[in-house]
Scaffold this motif. Structure first.
Motif: not given
Length: 319
Positions: A59-76, A122-127
């Protein structure tokens, strides 16, 4: 009872000593408004790792200051009705880890999201982009810039943004979402529930990022908190700015966000903890006004707490 801090009866009344900035609430209200104004541009990319009971995504999303943030997401797999979810947070400098250790919750009918903190393992971006010191450590990143540029301010907002995104998924019941984690993960669990008050249950273990001045006064600014002493040694060796610096750190002191928590809290604490001293943990716990319970381990420090994982699982099953 062994003591590395205050006696237990004093801990139960302790309210912390780190100064709180006068505009703390306005600061966080404005920060939340900034976060909510963003287009997160959510992306779900099927992971190479899959399991018989789960669909697994990056899962990727854009957080404050434009950083692309990563999370693992699992669903049944094959879940047709909205179900509960749990948000997990890792320890300092770590990452979201492997996929397989999240499957117990997925097998129990939960979606699971696990944040990669920006700029850590992890692989989230640090701007980046702060003025002043960037020497060793995230607590002090941006400390010589405006409070709005402190890195942990951004990480705190990432926790709430991830929770909000998960709550928006059609497969998730937004009224049945919990949060959990240890050390930095414990702090971020509390922060997530403070900034996203729809979190219904939270299980922090020995939370980090609390009552910085107390850590320093106990001469425990080492290990995870070593950067506090490093900052003074490099940038304020005679402590002329001591009050200013600790007040600035107050913006990212979890104890002052605790009053915003609405969900039910189950917290684990070891009284022999020399990494995150018990008094700093009680400083935040004692400010929580929501329903709460603390499981105390008198002979344990910053380590595995027997049976607390099972307690957390049973606690989350109540969502």
């Amino acid at each position: 009872m062994p003591i590395v801090d205050m006696p237990l009866e004093e801990l139960k009344k302790y309210q912390g000593i780190n100064p709180c900035p006068d505009d703390f609430d306005a600061f966080w209200d404005a920060s939340i408004a900034e976060m909510k104004s963003l287009d997160p541009q959510v992306e779900l990319i099927p992971s190479k790792f899959q399991a018989p009971c789960a669909e697994c995504f990056d899962l990727f999303f854009t957080g404050v200051r434009g950083a692309r943030i990563h999370a693992k997401y699992l669903r049944p797999k094959n879940s047709t009705e909205p179900h509960p979810a749990v948000i997990q947070f890792h320890g300092y400098t770590g990452s979201s880890g492997d996929w397989n250790d999240k499957l117990n919750y997925v097998a129990s009918g939960f979606s699971v999201a696990v944040l990669d903190c920006r700029g850590q393992g992890g692989i989230s971006e640090d701007v980046g982009g702060v003025k002043g010191n960037t020497f060793h450590g995230h607590i002090i990143r941006g400390l010589d810039d405006s409070p709005e540029n402190m890195l942990f301010r951004h990480i705190f907002l990432d926790t709430a943004q991830l929770a909000s995104i998960v709550m928006s998924f059609p497969e998730v019941d937004e009224n049945r979402v919990g949060a959990m984690g240890g050390s930095q993960g414990g702090a971020l669990t509390l922060v997530c529930a403070a900034l996203e008050p729809r979190i219904k249950r939270l299980a922090p273990i020995y939370p980090f990022l609390c009552d910085y001045k107390r850590v320093w006064e106990m001469d425990l600014a080492q290990n995870a908190y070593a950067e506090l002493k490093d900052f003074f040694r490099h940038f304020d060796p005679t402590h002329k700015r001591e009050e200013e610096i600790f007040t600035r750190l107050g913006y990212i002191d979890v104890q002052y966000l605790a009053k915003r928590i609405k969900g039910q809290v189950l917290m684990g604490t070891g009284l022999m903890d020399t990494i995150c001293p018990p008094s700093t943990q009680f400083a935040v716990y004692n400010k929580i006004t929501a329903p709460k319970d603390m499981v105390i381990y008198p002979d344990f420090g910053h380590e595995w707490l027997p049976s607390f994982g099972d307690m957390t699982y049973e606690f989350m099953m109540g969502l």
